[in-house]
Scaffold this active site. Structure first.
Site, PDB file in Angstrom:
ATOM      1  N   HIS A 139       0.856  -1.190   0.000  1.00 50.60           N
ATOM      2  CA  HIS A 139       0.000   0.000   0.000  1.00 50.60           C
ATOM      3  C   HIS A 139       0.890   1.238   0.000  1.00 50.60           C
ATOM      4  O   HIS A 139       1.605   1.509   0.967  1.00 50.60           O
ATOM      5  CB  HIS A 139      -0.897   0.001   1.239  1.00 50.60           C
ATOM      6  CG  HIS A 139      -1.757   1.219   1.355  1.00 50.60           C
ATOM      7  ND1 HIS A 139      -2.668   1.585   0.383  1.00 50.60           N
ATOM      8  CD2 HIS A 139      -1.842   2.171   2.325  1.00 50.60           C
ATOM      9  CE1 HIS A 139      -3.280   2.695   0.753  1.00 50.60           C
ATOM     10  NE2 HIS A 139      -2.788   3.067   1.929  1.00 50.60           N
ATOM     11  N   LYS A 160      -0.745  10.728   0.680  1.00 52.53           N
ATOM     12  CA  LYS A 160       0.212  10.153  -0.285  1.00 52.53           C
ATOM     13  C   LYS A 160      -0.143  10.522  -1.724  1.00 52.53           C
ATOM     14  O   LYS A 160       0.709  10.970  -2.495  1.00 52.53           O
ATOM     15  CB  LYS A 160       0.256   8.628  -0.130  1.00 52.53           C
ATOM     16  CG  LYS A 160       0.693   8.139   1.241  1.00 52.53           C
ATOM     17  CD  LYS A 160       0.819   6.632   1.303  1.00 52.53           C
ATOM     18  CE  LYS A 160      -0.523   5.928   1.110  1.00 52.53           C
ATOM     19  NZ  LYS A 160      -1.479   6.219   2.203  1.00 52.53           N
ATOM     20  N   ASP A 178      -1.705   3.900  -4.820  1.00 58.56           N
ATOM     21  CA  ASP A 178      -2.516   3.026  -3.964  1.00 58.56           C
ATOM     22  C   ASP A 178      -1.892   1.646  -3.776  1.00 58.56           C
ATOM     23  O   ASP A 178      -1.692   1.208  -2.652  1.00 58.56           O
ATOM     24  CB  ASP A 178      -3.942   2.890  -4.491  1.00 58.56           C
ATOM     25  CG  ASP A 178      -4.842   2.175  -3.491  1.00 58.56           C
ATOM     26  OD1 ASP A 178      -4.851   2.592  -2.317  1.00 58.56           O
ATOM     27  OD2 ASP A 178      -5.511   1.213  -3.880  1.00 58.56           O
ATOM     28  N   ARG A 244      16.422  14.774  13.122  1.00 59.05           N
ATOM     29  CA  ARG A 244      16.622  16.153  12.667  1.00 59.05           C
ATOM     30  C   ARG A 244      17.963  16.348  11.967  1.00 59.05           C
ATOM     31  O   ARG A 244      18.156  17.334  11.261  1.00 59.05           O
ATOM     32  CB  ARG A 244      16.524  17.116  13.858  1.00 59.05           C
ATOM     33  CG  ARG A 244      15.166  17.079  14.534  1.00 59.05           C
ATOM     34  CD  ARG A 244      15.063  18.090  15.657  1.00 59.05           C
ATOM     35  NE  ARG A 244      15.172  19.455  15.170  1.00 59.05           N
ATOM     36  CZ  ARG A 244      15.101  20.527  15.965  1.00 59.05           C
ATOM     37  NH1 ARG A 244      14.941  20.376  17.273  1.00 59.05           N
ATOM     38  NH2 ARG A 244      15.214  21.734  15.448  1.00 59.05           N
TER      39      ARG A 244
END
EC number: 2.7.11.-
Length: 311
Positions: A139, A160, A178, A244
């Protein structure tokens, strides 16, 4: 996973000429291995991989010319087994008459190509491995960004498809939305493609299904691409400590291939398309030997050392 490929598909994908057996192109190929019969021409058939496509080049055909008609016909009839899918002759060579006779008797096609033996062997192997490889449905969304295959994953509704649409608008190419069909092409290469029914399509909530090729042109889509980087989208949570500096090295394994992975927090106001675009460019820079995190770390250590010496 496709259990078999027809000879007709092999012919079309590799642009092979059909010398004989045009009515038998529906024969099944069940293995990606290609056989070059060498010992078989001498009459040794204790281990003959009959289920493989049989490839004959200059070496095999020149050896066959030195055999008598009776010997060669006997060998070729033994090579033409019911499960043998096809014979391929490289370098625009003419097939031996004994092979033509035996193949026609067994209903096996003889194919030809102008390519060298090594080149056609590589092309056919890559095609068959791609078709016959085990596949896993994932997916997500797959996009080609500056030549980097980026698979975007995340929970349903995280954005997405909308991000993929923005990336396409910025000039990148969509492969799948998808569902991504993932398979291993070789020891180090993972490939992703769209299921046939979803090819070139994007589903955008509130709009519905759009045809990317129709709206943005043929340059906005690809049929498949290598998967080089996985970008996982997560909803922003204050208690989540996202990387980060880029020091954390996440990975995800598919079959025998380990793919680098980064997690990006999703929050209102963040332009995910630009962030993922930057991630792809940064990945490409690292692949070329430049690591901004390492440069920063080296500069920081040098500065700390200089300050320590001053004190």
């Amino acid at each position: 996973m496709t259990e078999s490929v027809t000879v007709a598909e092999l012919v079309k994908a590799n642009r092979l000429d059909v010398y004989t057996g045009k009515d038998n192109l529906d024969r099944k190929i069940t293995t990606s291995d290609i056989s070059r019969p060498g010992l078989e021409l001498t009459g040794y058939f204790n281990y003959y991989p009959a289920k493989r496509v049989q490839l004959l080049g200059i070496t095999e055909t020149s050896f066959a010319k030195g055999m008598s008609h009776k010997e060669l016909l006997n060998v070729m009839r033994k090579m033409c087994q019911p499960e043998t899918p096809a014979f391929v002759i490289s370098t625009q060579l003419d097939p031996p008459e004994e092979l033509t006779q035996s193949a026609e008797e067994a209903g096996i096609p003889i194919l030809g190509t102008k390519l060298t033996t090594s080149r056609v062997l590589s092309n056919m192997t890559n095609f068959l491995e791609g078709k016959l490889a085990e596949r896993q449905s994932v997916h997500g969304v797959l996009v080609d960004i500056y030549g980097v295959g980026v698979m975007i994953t995340g929970d349903s509704g995280v954005g997405k498809s909308e991000t993929a649409l923005e990336l396409v608008k910025r000039g990148h190419r969509l492969i799948a939305d998808d569902r991504v069909e993932v398979y291993q092409q070789d020891e180090q290469t993972l490939v992703g493609a769209a299921p046939a029914i979803l090819s070139h399509l994007l589903e955008i909530r509130g709009i519905g299904i759009i045809d990317v090729m129709n709206l943005f042109g043929a340059g906005a889509v690809r049929s498949e691409t290598d998967i080089d980087l996985i970008v996982h989208l997560e909803l922003w949570q204050d208690d989540n400590h996202f990387d980060r500096l880029g020091n954390n090295s996440e990975t995800q394994r598919f079959f025998d291939v380990v793919v680098p992975k980064i997690s990006i927090p999703v929050k209102t106001g963040r332009n995910l398309a630009i962030i993922i675009e930057a991630a792809a460019m940064n990945f490409r820079a690292r692949s070329m030997g430049y690591d901004a995190t390492k440069v920063f770390d080296d500069n920081l250590k040098r500065l700390i050392k200089q300050n320590a010496n001053k004190s």
